[in-house]
Design a protein around this motif. Structure first.
Motif, PDB file in Angstrom:
ATOM      1  N   UNK A 261       9.048  -1.249   8.607  1.00 39.09           N
ATOM      2  CA  UNK A 261       9.255  -1.927   9.882  1.00 39.09           C
ATOM      3  C   UNK A 261       8.088  -2.846  10.220  1.00 39.09           C
ATOM      4  N   UNK A 262       6.868  -2.372  10.005  1.00 40.60           N
ATOM      5  CA  UNK A 262       5.691  -3.200  10.267  1.00 40.60           C
ATOM      6  C   UNK A 262       5.670  -4.414   9.339  1.00 40.60           C
ATOM      7  N   UNK A 263       6.042  -4.204   8.090  1.00 41.49           N
ATOM      8  CA  UNK A 263       6.117  -5.294   7.112  1.00 41.49           C
ATOM      9  C   UNK A 263       7.144  -6.333   7.552  1.00 41.49           C
TER      10      UNK A 263
ATOM     11  N   UNK B  39       9.173   4.399   6.326  1.00 38.52           N
ATOM     12  CA  UNK B  39      10.104   3.634   7.166  1.00 38.52           C
ATOM     13  C   UNK B  39       9.345   2.805   8.191  1.00 38.52           C
ATOM     14  N   UNK B  40       8.296   3.381   8.785  1.00 41.29           N
ATOM     15  CA  UNK B  40       7.507   2.621   9.762  1.00 41.29           C
ATOM     16  C   UNK B  40       6.709   1.516   9.075  1.00 41.29           C
TER      17      UNK B  40
ATOM     18  N   UNK C 170       0.826  -1.209   0.000  1.00 44.48           N
ATOM     19  CA  UNK C 170       0.000   0.000   0.000  1.00 44.48           C
ATOM     20  C   UNK C 170       0.862   1.261   0.000  1.00 44.48           C
ATOM     21  N   UNK C 171       1.965   1.253   0.743  1.00 47.32           N
ATOM     22  CA  UNK C 171       2.861   2.416   0.773  1.00 47.32           C
ATOM     23  C   UNK C 171       3.515   2.612  -0.589  1.00 47.32           C
ATOM     24  N   UNK C 172       3.896   1.521  -1.221  1.00 48.67           N
ATOM     25  CA  UNK C 172       4.505   1.626  -2.547  1.00 48.67           C
ATOM     26  C   UNK C 172       3.476   2.109  -3.559  1.00 48.67           C
TER      27      UNK C 172
ATOM     28  N   UNK D 174       7.117   7.951  -6.842  1.00 48.62           N
ATOM     29  CA  UNK D 174       8.436   8.028  -6.216  1.00 48.62           C
ATOM     30  C   UNK D 174       9.075   6.656  -6.049  1.00 48.62           C
ATOM     31  N   UNK D 175       8.285   5.613  -6.137  1.00 46.24           N
ATOM     32  CA  UNK D 175       8.812   4.262  -5.962  1.00 46.24           C
ATOM     33  C   UNK D 175       9.346   3.740  -7.290  1.00 46.24           C
ATOM     34  N   UNK D 176      10.589   3.274  -7.287  1.00 45.22           N
ATOM     35  CA  UNK D 176      11.231   2.737  -8.481  1.00 45.22           C
ATOM     36  C   UNK D 176      11.272   1.215  -8.346  1.00 45.22           C
TER      37      UNK D 176
END
Length: 132
Positions: free
Chosen positions: A51-53, A47-48, A21-23, A29-31
């Motif tokens: 970490x959760x992942x 970053x969090x 979901x973050x990606x 911005x994600x490559x």
């Protein structure tokens, strides 16, 4: 399939969706040719989420083994199911507290999830002492 087995699948999907979901939200911005680029994870929320992942990857094997072992050893299925659902709920809350930067609550939820796993794991050993 049992409810607990569906919870194993749900836990797997949770840790995958935490980072996916973050990606997806940051798709510009994600490559994808550099999926582990540390620069992408400099943003605190990303970053969090990472970490959760990663914690989800660490927590998954014990949960899956505990459920399957409890079922294989004929633990009380209704308790296995209830504890597995509770574990999944705790893990969902854990992800939200991790991403939301609530470290104390996150640690409490992690401990609760670990205790649930221990309970599932030992259900077959204590089933004779449980009410019918």
């Amino acid at each position: 399939m049992t409810i607990a087995e569906w919870c194993v699948f749900g836990t797997l999907m949770l840790y995958l969706m935490t980072i996916a979901s973050v990606k997806w939200i940051s798709f510009r911005q994600f490559d994808n040719s550099r999926p582990r680029d540390p620069g992408f994870y400099e943003d605190p929320i990303r970053a969090r989420a990472l970490g959760a992942h990663q914690n989800g990857i660490e927590a998954f094997p014990f949960f899956a083994v505990a459920v399957l072992l409890a079922e294989f050893r004929l633990g009380p299925q209704h308790l296995i199911d209830e504890l597995a659902v509770l574990f999944l709920i705790v893990r969902i809350a854990y992800v939200f507290t991790y991403i939301g930067n609530r470290p104390t609550l996150r640690s409490i939820l992690w401990s609760l999830g670990f205790a649930i796993n221990i309970a599932i794991f030992f259900l077959p050993a204590i089933k004779a002492y449980l009410p019918a």
